[in-house]
Design a protein around this motif. Structure first.
Motif, PDB file in Angstrom:
ATOM      1  N   SER A   1       5.157  -0.890  10.776  1.00  0.00           N
ATOM      2  CA  SER A   1       4.444   0.263  11.325  1.00  0.00           C
ATOM      3  C   SER A   1       4.198   1.290  10.238  1.00  0.00           C
ATOM      4  CB  SER A   1       5.233   0.889  12.475  1.00  0.00           C
ATOM      5  OG  SER A   1       6.435   1.444  12.007  1.00  0.00           O
ATOM      6  N   ALA A   2       3.122   2.022  10.397  1.00  0.00           N
ATOM      7  CA  ALA A   2       2.780   3.099   9.463  1.00  0.00           C
ATOM      8  C   ALA A   2       2.195   4.247  10.273  1.00  0.00           C
ATOM      9  CB  ALA A   2       1.767   2.610   8.432  1.00  0.00           C
ATOM     10  N   LYS A   3       2.495   5.463   9.866  1.00  0.00           N
ATOM     11  CA  LYS A   3       1.968   6.628  10.580  1.00  0.00           C
ATOM     12  C   LYS A   3       1.572   7.687   9.577  1.00  0.00           C
ATOM     13  CE  LYS A   3       2.800   9.799  14.338  1.00  0.00           C
ATOM     14  NZ  LYS A   3       3.644  10.213  15.426  1.00  0.00           N
ATOM     15  N   GLU A   4       0.404   8.245   9.812  1.00  0.00           N
ATOM     16  CA  GLU A   4      -0.070   9.349   8.988  1.00  0.00           C
ATOM     17  C   GLU A   4      -0.771  10.335   9.902  1.00  0.00           C
ATOM     18  OE1 GLU A   4      -3.395  10.041   5.570  1.00  0.00           O
ATOM     19  OE2 GLU A   4      -2.098   8.313   5.359  1.00  0.00           O
ATOM     20  N   ASP A   5      -0.258  11.531  10.006  1.00  0.00           N
ATOM     21  CA  ASP A   5      -0.786  12.553  10.911  1.00  0.00           C
ATOM     22  C   ASP A   5      -0.811  12.000  12.341  1.00  0.00           C
ATOM     23  OD1 ASP A   5      -1.079  14.293   8.738  1.00  0.00           O
ATOM     24  OD2 ASP A   5      -3.083  13.503   8.311  1.00  0.00           O
ATOM     25  N   ASP A   6      -2.004  11.932  12.957  1.00  0.00           N
ATOM     26  CA  ASP A   6      -2.119  11.453  14.330  1.00  0.00           C
ATOM     27  C   ASP A   6      -2.514   9.985  14.431  1.00  0.00           C
ATOM     28  OD1 ASP A   6      -1.371  13.820  15.426  1.00  0.00           O
ATOM     29  OD2 ASP A   6      -3.405  14.563  15.718  1.00  0.00           O
ATOM     30  N   THR A   7      -2.523   9.272  13.318  1.00  0.00           N
ATOM     31  CA  THR A   7      -2.907   7.863  13.332  1.00  0.00           C
ATOM     32  C   THR A   7      -1.672   7.009  13.075  1.00  0.00           C
ATOM     33  OG1 THR A   7      -5.091   8.405  12.464  1.00  0.00           O
ATOM     34  CG2 THR A   7      -4.393   6.116  12.283  1.00  0.00           C
ATOM     35  N   GLU A   8      -1.488   6.000  13.934  1.00  0.00           N
ATOM     36  CA  GLU A   8      -0.348   5.110  13.796  1.00  0.00           C
ATOM     37  C   GLU A   8      -0.849   3.673  13.888  1.00  0.00           C
ATOM     38  OE1 GLU A   8       4.256   5.013  15.323  1.00  0.00           O
ATOM     39  OE2 GLU A   8       2.761   6.048  16.524  1.00  0.00           O
ATOM     40  N   ALA A   9      -0.387   2.810  12.986  1.00  0.00           N
ATOM     41  CA  ALA A   9      -0.825   1.417  12.961  1.00  0.00           C
ATOM     42  C   ALA A   9       0.381   0.485  13.031  1.00  0.00           C
ATOM     43  CB  ALA A   9      -1.620   1.135  11.679  1.00  0.00           C
ATOM     44  N   PHE A  10       0.202  -0.635  13.717  1.00  0.00           N
ATOM     45  CA  PHE A  10       1.249  -1.641  13.840  1.00  0.00           C
ATOM     46  C   PHE A  10       0.669  -2.999  13.478  1.00  0.00           C
ATOM     47  CE2 PHE A  10       2.129   1.676  16.882  1.00  0.00           C
ATOM     48  CZ  PHE A  10       3.457   1.947  16.668  1.00  0.00           C
ATOM     49  N   ILE A  11       1.382  -3.762  12.682  1.00  0.00           N
ATOM     50  CA  ILE A  11       1.009  -5.145  12.384  1.00  0.00           C
ATOM     51  C   ILE A  11       2.201  -6.013  12.747  1.00  0.00           C
ATOM     52  CG2 ILE A  11       0.371  -6.802  10.599  1.00  0.00           C
ATOM     53  CD1 ILE A  11      -0.879  -4.458   9.058  1.00  0.00           C
ATOM     54  N   THR A  12       1.976  -7.000  13.618  1.00  0.00           N
ATOM     55  CA  THR A  12       3.037  -7.901  14.045  1.00  0.00           C
ATOM     56  C   THR A  12       2.708  -9.304  13.573  1.00  0.00           C
ATOM     57  OG1 THR A  12       3.467  -6.547  15.991  1.00  0.00           O
ATOM     58  CG2 THR A  12       4.343  -8.782  16.013  1.00  0.00           C
TER      59      THR A  12
END
Length: 120
Positions: A71-82
């Motif tokens: 997972s990665a988060k920057e400000d209001d954006t969050e991404a998940f790679i499974t």
């Protein structure tokens, strides 16, 4: 979005199945997760001895890796790679601030949202 600045800037979790033999010899399993916050923690968790220790701690007959999620988060954006055995999925969520739009654009976005909400 920048996922990592260097090797230690990673976080996520591993998911694994613990299998138990019941009294009538049917397979039962429990899905568990462990979090990691550095590449070293992930590397240590992916070693065979780590899974053997988990198996012994839980008195399981077998243990299998189910997936690894980053997972990665920057400000209001969050991404998940499974990542699964032979495939992967990803999900990105974003909070949008419409305060800079004028009323016309805001109305169009609301109309689009209503259409999507009705269809879904």
């Amino acid at each position: 979005m920048e996922y990592t600045n260097h090797g230690d800037a990673v976080k996520g979790y591993i998911t694994y199945d613990l299998y138990f033999e019941s009294f009538d010899y049917q397979e039962d399993s429990v899905l568990e997760q462990k979090a990691f916050t550095t590449v070293k923690e992930l590397f240590d968790m992916m070693q065979p001895h780590y899974f053997e220790e988990l198996k012994e701690e839980n008195n399981a007959d077998r243990i299998e890796l189910h997936d690894v999620t980053f997972s990665a988060k920057e400000d209001d954006t969050e991404a998940f790679i499974t990542m699964f055995d032979n495939s992967g999925t990803y999900r990105i969520s974003v909070n949008l601030d419409a305060s800079g739009f004028n009323n016309e654009y805001r109305t169009v976005l609301k109309d689009i949202k209503e259409i999507v909400d009705r269809k879904l």
